[in-house]
Design a protein around this motif. Structure first.
Motif, PDB file in Angstrom:
ATOM      1  N   PRO A  55       0.877  -1.160   0.135  1.00 42.26           N
ATOM      2  CA  PRO A  55       0.046   0.110   0.136  1.00 42.26           C
ATOM      3  C   PRO A  55       0.826   1.269  -0.010  1.00 42.26           C
ATOM      4  CG  PRO A  55      -0.083  -1.160   2.169  1.00 42.26           C
ATOM      5  CD  PRO A  55       0.486  -1.917   1.402  1.00 42.26           C
ATOM      6  N   GLU A  56       2.071   1.170   0.651  1.00 41.00           N
ATOM      7  CA  GLU A  56       2.886   2.436   0.395  1.00 41.00           C
ATOM      8  C   GLU A  56       3.624   2.475  -0.838  1.00 41.00           C
ATOM      9  OE1 GLU A  56       3.026   4.399   3.095  1.00 41.00           O
ATOM     10  OE2 GLU A  56       1.652   2.746   4.144  1.00 41.00           O
ATOM     11  N   ASN A  57       3.399   1.467  -1.722  1.00 38.52           N
ATOM     12  CA  ASN A  57       4.441   1.638  -3.251  1.00 38.52           C
ATOM     13  C   ASN A  57       3.391   1.194  -4.346  1.00 38.52           C
ATOM     14  OD1 ASN A  57       6.997   2.791  -2.656  1.00 38.52           O
ATOM     15  ND2 ASN A  57       6.999   1.040  -1.239  1.00 38.52           N
ATOM     16  N   PRO A  58       2.176   1.728  -4.373  1.00 33.11           N
ATOM     17  CA  PRO A  58       1.308   1.492  -5.491  1.00 33.11           C
ATOM     18  C   PRO A  58       2.102   1.838  -6.818  1.00 33.11           C
ATOM     19  CG  PRO A  58       0.542   3.387  -4.617  1.00 33.11           C
ATOM     20  CD  PRO A  58       1.549   2.922  -3.653  1.00 33.11           C
ATOM     21  N   ALA A  59       1.999   1.044  -7.919  1.00 34.51           N
ATOM     22  CA  ALA A  59       2.504   1.366  -9.133  1.00 34.51           C
ATOM     23  C   ALA A  59       1.656   2.367  -9.776  1.00 34.51           C
ATOM     24  CB  ALA A  59       2.544  -0.010 -10.232  1.00 34.51           C
ATOM     25  N   PRO A  60       2.495   3.309 -10.614  1.00 33.57           N
ATOM     26  CA  PRO A  60       1.546   4.356 -11.130  1.00 33.57           C
ATOM     27  C   PRO A  60       0.521   3.609 -11.958  1.00 33.57           C
ATOM     28  CG  PRO A  60       3.879   4.417 -11.689  1.00 33.57           C
ATOM     29  CD  PRO A  60       3.840   3.168 -11.154  1.00 33.57           C
ATOM     30  N   PHE A  61      -0.793   4.295 -11.940  1.00 34.85           N
ATOM     31  CA  PHE A  61      -1.887   3.932 -12.769  1.00 34.85           C
ATOM     32  C   PHE A  61      -2.057   4.574 -13.956  1.00 34.85           C
ATOM     33  CE2 PHE A  61      -6.483   4.199 -13.944  1.00 34.85           C
ATOM     34  CZ  PHE A  61      -6.745   3.192 -13.869  1.00 34.85           C
ATOM     35  N   ASP A  62      -2.077   3.686 -15.034  1.00 33.25           N
ATOM     36  CA  ASP A  62      -2.177   3.851 -16.267  1.00 33.25           C
ATOM     37  C   ASP A  62      -3.647   3.642 -16.892  1.00 33.25           C
ATOM     38  OD1 ASP A  62       0.380   5.145 -16.631  1.00 33.25           O
ATOM     39  OD2 ASP A  62       1.149   3.006 -16.985  1.00 33.25           O
ATOM     40  N   PRO A  63      -4.529   4.793 -17.492  1.00 38.67           N
ATOM     41  CA  PRO A  63      -5.768   4.363 -17.827  1.00 38.67           C
ATOM     42  C   PRO A  63      -5.815   3.411 -19.088  1.00 38.67           C
ATOM     43  CG  PRO A  63      -5.417   6.717 -17.745  1.00 38.67           C
ATOM     44  CD  PRO A  63      -4.082   6.124 -17.396  1.00 38.67           C
ATOM     45  N   PRO A  64      -6.732   2.331 -18.994  1.00 36.67           N
ATOM     46  CA  PRO A  64      -6.615   1.174 -20.083  1.00 36.67           C
ATOM     47  C   PRO A  64      -6.844   1.911 -21.403  1.00 36.67           C
ATOM     48  CG  PRO A  64      -8.590   1.055 -18.452  1.00 36.67           C
ATOM     49  CD  PRO A  64      -7.665   2.051 -17.974  1.00 36.67           C
ATOM     50  N   VAL A  65      -6.719   0.956 -22.291  1.00 35.28           N
ATOM     51  CA  VAL A  65      -6.449   1.514 -23.937  1.00 35.28           C
ATOM     52  C   VAL A  65      -7.954   2.022 -24.218  1.00 35.28           C
ATOM     53  CG1 VAL A  65      -6.894  -0.911 -24.735  1.00 35.28           C
ATOM     54  CG2 VAL A  65      -5.803   0.986 -26.120  1.00 35.28           C
ATOM     55  N   TRP A  66      -9.098   1.239 -23.623  1.00 32.07           N
ATOM     56  CA  TRP A  66     -10.368   1.850 -24.253  1.00 32.07           C
ATOM     57  C   TRP A  66     -10.787   2.856 -23.744  1.00 32.07           C
ATOM     58  CZ3 TRP A  66      -9.409  -2.602 -20.955  1.00 32.07           C
ATOM     59  CH2 TRP A  66      -9.940  -2.506 -19.847  1.00 32.07           C
ATOM     60  N   THR A  67     -10.110   3.382 -22.717  1.00 33.13           N
ATOM     61  CA  THR A  67     -10.539   5.021 -22.390  1.00 33.13           C
ATOM     62  C   THR A  67     -10.446   5.947 -23.456  1.00 33.13           C
ATOM     63  OG1 THR A  67      -8.271   5.391 -21.237  1.00 33.13           O
ATOM     64  CG2 THR A  67     -10.000   4.779 -19.945  1.00 33.13           C
ATOM     65  N   LYS A  68      -9.709   5.540 -24.528  1.00 32.46           N
ATOM     66  CA  LYS A  68      -9.526   6.490 -25.833  1.00 32.46           C
ATOM     67  C   LYS A  68     -10.723   6.711 -26.405  1.00 32.46           C
ATOM     68  CE  LYS A  68      -6.779   3.708 -28.428  1.00 32.46           C
ATOM     69  NZ  LYS A  68      -5.831   3.430 -29.298  1.00 32.46           N
ATOM     70  N   ALA A  69     -11.677   5.815 -26.313  1.00 30.59           N
ATOM     71  CA  ALA A  69     -13.341   5.919 -26.511  1.00 30.59           C
ATOM     72  C   ALA A  69     -13.977   6.813 -25.589  1.00 30.59           C
ATOM     73  CB  ALA A  69     -13.634   4.514 -26.832  1.00 30.59           C
ATOM     74  N   PRO A  70     -14.975   7.578 -26.147  1.00 34.91           N
ATOM     75  CA  PRO A  70     -16.004   8.349 -25.154  1.00 34.91           C
ATOM     76  C   PRO A  70     -16.841   7.037 -24.263  1.00 34.91           C
ATOM     77  CG  PRO A  70     -16.741   8.448 -27.323  1.00 34.91           C
ATOM     78  CD  PRO A  70     -15.297   7.833 -27.441  1.00 34.91           C
ATOM     79  N   ASP A  71     -17.373   7.834 -23.145  1.00 36.29           N
ATOM     80  CA  ASP A  71     -18.007   6.869 -22.283  1.00 36.29           C
ATOM     81  C   ASP A  71     -19.239   6.111 -22.938  1.00 36.29           C
ATOM     82  OD1 ASP A  71     -16.313   7.210 -20.351  1.00 36.29           O
ATOM     83  OD2 ASP A  71     -17.779   8.708 -19.414  1.00 36.29           O
ATOM     84  N   ASP A  72     -20.066   6.774 -24.200  1.00 33.45           N
ATOM     85  CA  ASP A  72     -21.103   6.237 -24.560  1.00 33.45           C
ATOM     86  C   ASP A  72     -20.690   5.181 -25.737  1.00 33.45           C
ATOM     87  OD1 ASP A  72     -20.078   7.860 -26.377  1.00 33.45           O
ATOM     88  OD2 ASP A  72     -22.209   8.823 -26.761  1.00 33.45           O
ATOM     89  N   LYS A  73     -19.208   5.159 -25.898  1.00 30.74           N
ATOM     90  CA  LYS A  73     -18.793   4.020 -27.024  1.00 30.74           C
ATOM     91  C   LYS A  73     -18.084   3.042 -26.137  1.00 30.74           C
ATOM     92  CE  LYS A  73     -20.118   6.536 -30.427  1.00 30.74           C
ATOM     93  NZ  LYS A  73     -21.156   6.403 -31.314  1.00 30.74           N
ATOM     94  N   ILE A  74     -18.134   2.904 -24.904  1.00 34.27           N
ATOM     95  CA  ILE A  74     -17.670   1.752 -24.149  1.00 34.27           C
ATOM     96  C   ILE A  74     -18.906   0.871 -23.473  1.00 34.27           C
ATOM     97  CG2 ILE A  74     -16.114   1.077 -22.096  1.00 34.27           C
ATOM     98  CD1 ILE A  74     -14.754   3.788 -22.411  1.00 34.27           C
ATOM     99  N   ALA A  75     -18.900  -0.586 -23.874  1.00 30.07           N
ATOM    100  CA  ALA A  75     -19.844  -1.323 -23.275  1.00 30.07           C
ATOM    101  C   ALA A  75     -19.241  -2.532 -22.424  1.00 30.07           C
ATOM    102  CB  ALA A  75     -20.699  -1.854 -24.315  1.00 30.07           C
ATOM    103  N   ILE A  76     -19.832  -3.084 -21.345  1.00 25.55           N
ATOM    104  CA  ILE A  76     -19.318  -3.952 -20.549  1.00 25.55           C
ATOM    105  C   ILE A  76     -20.166  -5.063 -20.378  1.00 25.55           C
ATOM    106  CG2 ILE A  76     -17.924  -4.543 -18.446  1.00 25.55           C
ATOM    107  CD1 ILE A  76     -17.434  -1.327 -18.168  1.00 25.55           C
ATOM    108  N   VAL A  77     -19.974  -6.389 -20.198  1.00 16.53           N
ATOM    109  CA  VAL A  77     -20.489  -7.253 -19.991  1.00 16.53           C
ATOM    110  C   VAL A  77     -19.828  -7.958 -18.739  1.00 16.53           C
ATOM    111  CG1 VAL A  77     -20.726  -9.920 -20.192  1.00 16.53           C
ATOM    112  CG2 VAL A  77     -21.787  -8.166 -21.898  1.00 16.53           C
ATOM    113  N   LYS A  78     -20.519  -8.412 -17.691  1.00 14.32           N
ATOM    114  CA  LYS A  78     -19.799  -9.158 -16.446  1.00 14.32           C
ATOM    115  C   LYS A  78     -20.527 -10.291 -16.042  1.00 14.32           C
ATOM    116  CE  LYS A  78     -18.937  -7.981 -11.443  1.00 14.32           C
ATOM    117  NZ  LYS A  78     -18.669  -6.686 -10.516  1.00 14.32           N
ATOM    118  N   ILE A  79     -19.806 -11.178 -15.891  1.00 13.89           N
ATOM    119  CA  ILE A  79     -20.519 -12.514 -15.519  1.00 13.89           C
ATOM    120  C   ILE A  79     -19.381 -13.250 -14.648  1.00 13.89           C
ATOM    121  CG2 ILE A  79     -21.387 -14.687 -16.324  1.00 13.89           C
ATOM    122  CD1 ILE A  79     -21.725 -13.386 -19.083  1.00 13.89           C
TER     123      ILE A  79
END
Length: 416
Positions: free
Chosen positions: A138-162
């Motif tokens: 917890p004292e040394n978290p790796a840098p957080f890099d947004p995933p590649v799909w954040t290049k798309a606007p929110d309304d162009k990202i769809a997620i299925v979870k199972i």
């Protein structure tokens, strides 16, 4: 593989070496939509055998805490989410998103315990429709890099979870297995003579090849590997091949070949040794598919196909995935609705942890070989300690389409 190697590959709980590998990466805890409401209901989450509670506070900040209250171990999932903190119902102790106790109703106002009391809080970020947590130091978290799909606007990202009732590795091995789609998903991905690549309709992905035994070529990369599944096309087979490329980014991400409407990424996230969460993201910078349509396509709509809280399937092993034998006689290959549920019927039928010592692998399993070698090396500490997250690199991509016999699939241009 030996049983010992199989355990090393699969087990993630406690001090398991593979769990330590996972803890070197930011992990998706849940979808942002599950905790969209400020002061809304807290949500359970479980990763690597650890139980968590996720909530959004009054100011919109997301917290990921140990599920058990540090006082007497009651679950904070039942707590009151109010005034920038989560209050345990048992004795009223309240914690903010950083894990600091901000009220301890059952203790004197001058108690020293009030100053030092904390519960475990996991560093958290939001990006791409997900809440991410850091489970390592917890004292040394790796840098957080947004995933590649954040290049798309929110309304162009769809997620299925199972939820998948089996180990993460056999789910991931299914995701990197291009050969199975020509059989298991043949009713959802039928051959068509009038397309030149994977063409998405509202109910199917049409393909320009009937070849069920692709030739695989694998290329190692700093983040894992990529490979091409090369098939004979219907048209001009003497001049071109139908090529589908897949990327594996250690430890749990797979970028699979796109359609003409959206790109596709799967994350196969270990809940514990014998359960996994399956995420399937469809996205595109300009085209894409709506969340509602994507879930309908996958037969994975919460409240209709899966439980909206636990994401467990209504079609499952207990009811034989509601397999319809009459539909099979009428031409449907599996009689099971939905590409993900077809996959899960196969994965879960292997048992909670598949016994790979009995596998009889063939030439179409080259990607499986590569995955096992890479991840066993990681777990043993003989591989790269922190592989690049190539799936976040804009220069890397998956491809599907025709490639001339005179060209190399490794040199095709990025799709538009």
């Amino acid at each position: 593989m030996t049983p010992q190697q199989n355990d090393l590959l699969c087990r993630v709980e406690g001090d398991a070496p593979m769990g330590k590998v996972m803890r070197r990466h930011w992990m998706p805890v849940c979808m942002s939509e599950e905790v969209a409401e400020r002061d809304g209901p807290p949500r359970r989450a479980r990763l690597l055998g650890e139980d968590m509670v996720v909530f959004r506070d009054t100011e919109g900040r997301v917290g990921v805490l140990d599920e058990q209250c540090p006082h007497r171990r009651a679950s904070l999932v039942f707590g009151r989410n109010e005034e920038c903190g989560l209050r345990c119902l048992y004795h009223g102790w309240k914690f903010d998103v950083n894990g600091q106790a901000v009220d301890m109703s059952s203790e004197p106002v001058d108690a020293k315990l009030r100053e030092s009391m904390r519960t475990r809080a996991y560093p958290a970020r939001e990006a791409g429709g997900f809440v991410w947590a850091w489970m390592g130091d917890p004292e040394n978290p790796a840098p957080f890099d947004p995933p590649v799909w954040t290049k798309a606007p929110d309304d162009k990202i769809a997620i299925v979870k199972i939820h998948a009732a089996c180990n993460w590795a056999q789910v991931l091995e299914g995701s990197i297995d291009s050969a199975h789609s020509s059989s298991l998903h043949s009713s959802n991905m039928p051959t068509a003579t009038d397309v030149s690549g994977s063409t998405a309709t509202d109910s199917q992905w049409l393909r320009p090849s009937a070849d069920k035994s692709p030739r695989l070529q694998v290329e190692r990369t700093p983040y894992g590997f990529r490979y091409a599944a090369i098939r004979t096309p219907i048209a001009d087979a003497d001049k071109q091949d139908y090529v589908r490329t897949t990327l594996f980014a250690a430890p749990f991400t797979v970028m699979i070949p796109p359609t003409d409407r959206y790109r596709l990424i799967q994350m196969l996230v270990p809940i514990d040794d014998v359960n996994c969460m399956f995420y399937w993201i469809a996205w595109h910078e300009t085209k894409g598919i709506s969340t509602e349509a994507w879930r309908q396509f996958c037969d994975a709509t919460p409240g209709i196909d899966i439980d909206p809280i636990t994401f467990r399937k209504y079609r499952n092993a207990e009811n034989d995935y509601q397999q319809d034998r009459a539909a099979m006689k009428a031409g449907d290959f599996t009689g099971i609705k939905g590409i993900p549920t077809q996959d899960m019927a196969m994965w879960e039928s292997m048992g909670p942890i598949a016994d790979r010592s009995h596998d009889k692998l063939g030439s179409s399993d080259r990607a499986i070989f590569e995955f096992r070698k890479i991840m066993l090396a990681q777990a043993k500490g003989t591989g790269s300690e922190a592989p690049e997250k190539g799936w976040r690199n804009a220069d890397l991509f998956t491809f599907e389409g025709m490639v001339s016999h005179s060209d190399d699939w490794r040199e095709v241009s990025p799709p538009t």
